[in-house]
Design a protein around this motif. Sequence first.
Motif, PDB file in Angstrom:
ATOM      1  N   PHE A 131       1.024  -1.758  -0.146  1.00  0.00           N
ATOM      2  CA  PHE A 131      -0.237   0.243   0.185  1.00  0.00           C
ATOM      3  C   PHE A 131       1.028   0.873  -0.189  1.00  0.00           C
ATOM      4  N   GLU A 132       0.164   2.786  -0.817  1.00  0.00           N
ATOM      5  CA  GLU A 132       1.171   3.802  -0.468  1.00  0.00           C
ATOM      6  C   GLU A 132      -0.012   4.405   0.297  1.00  0.00           C
ATOM      7  N   VAL A 133       0.104   4.922   1.380  1.00  0.00           N
ATOM      8  CA  VAL A 133      -0.675   6.152   2.347  1.00  0.00           C
ATOM      9  C   VAL A 133       0.014   7.010   2.111  1.00  0.00           C
ATOM     10  N   GLU A 134      -0.881   8.257   2.067  1.00  0.00           N
ATOM     11  CA  GLU A 134      -0.963   9.283   2.177  1.00  0.00           C
ATOM     12  C   GLU A 134      -1.761  10.106   3.406  1.00  0.00           C
ATOM     13  N   LEU A 135      -1.196  11.152   3.748  1.00  0.00           N
ATOM     14  CA  LEU A 135      -1.591  11.658   5.067  1.00  0.00           C
ATOM     15  C   LEU A 135      -1.813  13.363   3.408  1.00  0.00           C
ATOM     16  N   ALA A 163      -3.641   0.909  -3.514  1.00  0.00           N
ATOM     17  CA  ALA A 163      -2.419  -0.372  -4.049  1.00  0.00           C
ATOM     18  C   ALA A 163      -0.703   0.360  -4.716  1.00  0.00           C
ATOM     19  N   ALA A 164      -0.646  -1.329  -3.977  1.00  0.00           N
ATOM     20  CA  ALA A 164       0.798  -0.696  -4.745  1.00  0.00           C
ATOM     21  C   ALA A 164       1.080  -0.769  -6.913  1.00  0.00           C
ATOM     22  N   TYR A 171       1.773  13.928   1.754  1.00  0.00           N
ATOM     23  CA  TYR A 171       2.476  13.572   3.536  1.00  0.00           C
ATOM     24  C   TYR A 171       2.201  12.019   2.843  1.00  0.00           C
ATOM     25  N   ARG A 172       3.821  11.568   2.403  1.00  0.00           N
ATOM     26  CA  ARG A 172       3.716   9.836   3.199  1.00  0.00           C
ATOM     27  C   ARG A 172       3.961   9.344   4.383  1.00  0.00           C
ATOM     28  N   MET A 173       2.519   8.671   4.782  1.00  0.00           N
ATOM     29  CA  MET A 173       2.699   7.842   5.761  1.00  0.00           C
ATOM     30  C   MET A 173       3.595   6.779   6.067  1.00  0.00           C
ATOM     31  N   SER A 174       3.988   6.146   6.872  1.00  0.00           N
ATOM     32  CA  SER A 174       5.282   5.057   6.940  1.00  0.00           C
ATOM     33  C   SER A 174       4.104   3.844   7.823  1.00  0.00           C
ATOM     34  N   TYR A 175       4.831   2.799   7.592  1.00  0.00           N
ATOM     35  CA  TYR A 175       4.077   1.440   8.852  1.00  0.00           C
ATOM     36  C   TYR A 175       4.721   1.773   9.763  1.00  0.00           C
ATOM     37  N   GLN A 176       3.755   1.107  10.925  1.00  0.00           N
ATOM     38  CA  GLN A 176       3.986   1.345  12.076  1.00  0.00           C
ATOM     39  C   GLN A 176       3.547  -0.063  13.097  1.00  0.00           C
ATOM     40  N   GLY A 177       2.924  -0.910  12.514  1.00  0.00           N
ATOM     41  CA  GLY A 177       2.263  -1.543  13.247  1.00  0.00           C
ATOM     42  C   GLY A 177       0.927  -2.427  12.468  1.00  0.00           C
TER      43      GLY A 177
END
Length: 722
Positions: free
Chosen positions: A53-57, A120-121, A86-92
């Motif tokens: 996944f590509e996730v953005e704020l 989706a990527a 803004y690119r969001m990063s995986y935290q868990g």
Amino acid sequence: MAYSPWIGNLKVNGRSGNYGTVKLLLDETTGGATPQLQVTVEIAAQGIPPEGFEVELFSNLNRRDFVKTHEPLAESGGDTSYWMPYRMSYQGNSFDNLVFAHSLPVAKCGAYRITARYRAAGSDAWWWHNDFSPWPDRPLQRDCAVVVSPGKAARACLYEANALTVEALAGGSYENRSTLDDFLSTHDFDGFNPFQLTYITGELGFNTLWLMPVFPNTQWRWDRQNWTWAPNDSPGSPYSSRDYWSINRWLADNAAADRALELFQTLFREAGDAELDIFIDLAFNHAGRDVIYGAGAVDLSFCILQEAENWIREHRPSWCTRGTAFVDGHSVPYYREAAHSDFECAVWAPADRLNEHIWDDANVDWFFGDYSALGPKPGRASDYFGNPVTHWDPKGNAEDERDLFYTDLAADSDTEKLWQYFGYILPYWIEKSGGKLAGIRADFAQGLPNQLWEYIVNRTRKARWDFVFLAEVLDPDVIQYRLNRVFDVLTTKDHHLYRMNGVRMTELFHSLEAESTLFGGDALVMHNGSSHDEVDNDDKWAMMARYAVIAAMYGCPMVFMGQPLGLADKLPFRDSWANMYKAWTEHIPEREAVGRMYLRINQARAATPELREPNRYFLGLVGGGFHEEIFSVARWRRENEERDAVTLVFVNLNVSWGNAGTFRLPDNIRLSGRYQARNLVADDARRALWPEPRDADDIYQNGVYVVFTLANEVQYLKLEPV
């Protein structure tokens, strides 16, 4: 099984962000620590790994200097864009969902929003947070609002004045009116000068002057009995403007518009020297029938100079709301449409409330576009004659919280031009005031969509970053909550409590707690007992004591000009040339003593940081329960690792005699060592109140005994480490 997309559980600084509101204070000039927003969101991955996944704020936070009425999605993300991804990063993981996060610094005051999206990527199709519901059969998720207010908003103590009335001479006519020179120490020409800026600051201790509207008001009024127009010059309501771009000539001693502007500018210079901020009062929802383009429209190239005096309803009716038509005896509303001609313009405002209000001199209702919160409040619609009518609008109503905007704000559309017109008013007056105009009180603020207010706030803050926005919102909770998502300060609906002789502690407690529950503990609320809309209480000591209650709370305390003088009348500024001559000239021995108490209360608030911060605990008696005739609250702030700075506020609510009680402090207020107490508002504020200093354990175990020997007595007890 096919993959089912879902993104949700948006959180900002650990709180739910779905239609949430974050309120922050910031001083852009101090260079101190920058607040941070920690944003997280969850994705139903259904076994797909995080790298899938590509996730953005997605937010306009800090982008106020690039504000636009509308920005197409394709234009976001650039150096001069209003909206940024803004690119969001995986935290868990959170159960079966993937959690992504991003931290944003808060660097500029403004009204902002936050949402999120993912894809989706390798895909070009974005799924937005606002496309989904948090649970089945629930409304779609919405943006989180972030209101970054200037820190000085929490320090404002407001004094409201009507410039035509405050120093008017006896006689009650146009010739006896007061003018802007009556505010000045060096330009007062009539020899009668009991009131001036130094009275507000030096004798009462207020730091903000709220001026009732200073623009020319309409000269027309709708006569409902005769279905015709009548003159509106007695003097008429200043809340129905004729020209947003000039100062009412009546505010000049010679009744000349140029002179009025000159005095207005002199007023701001003297206010700056006195360290007094000035707010102006404006009604943006509506105007007078004869409202003109004015100088601002010329600046914006919406008309030429020779057309500046043209009536807008005649020359650009599309800026006005269409009125009503009578079909088979029923009134058909067109409030979701722009007028096409002068004849079609709504006769009164607010047109969408369908006769809940009829403001006879507000004969232009601005059409800011079609949005979900237009329309009457549920159950409040009526016909012209006041008969209740059944009304249902599938697009929404005044209490609709979907925050949808239906109108296309395409470039050069009539609606976009109207937004730009209103977005320019406050920057224009900031410039005309030499950069000193400090804020606005927005009359009937719920009459504009939030999206427009966001534009106005950020457009204005480009001109002055610490400009303060105060909203009058007296409607139900859902409407108040909606405006809190944009404004720095809101008005209380419970102002009646703060002028009641018989008000009790439980009533004040429930009101203040309900506001905190609705808005959040960090929201600034303006509390007041009197105003230009409210009938006052003529017991000046009781009103001083009620002011002591609101000045002790987080928010903005406020008085109307007659309150410290003991005026019970709100002063009928619309239908007569009111004056305060008798109030100023009568010999009232207690007037100076009452004024000194306002001064001491305001000085205590200014000098005591914990009185201006959110932490509070309403104090009960040692034996349990409230003392109903004593307002009691602890206000504290973290001082160091061992103890808090603490001020205990007690106000005798009884208007006839004294009172006493012993109050218990909660354990979560940290005391350490020995303490002495002094009353910050006493004749001798340095005098120790206890025979000997007391240990913290003794204070916790035995409480604090308070005795009032006078009705309406006030004690702000500062606990000072020995």
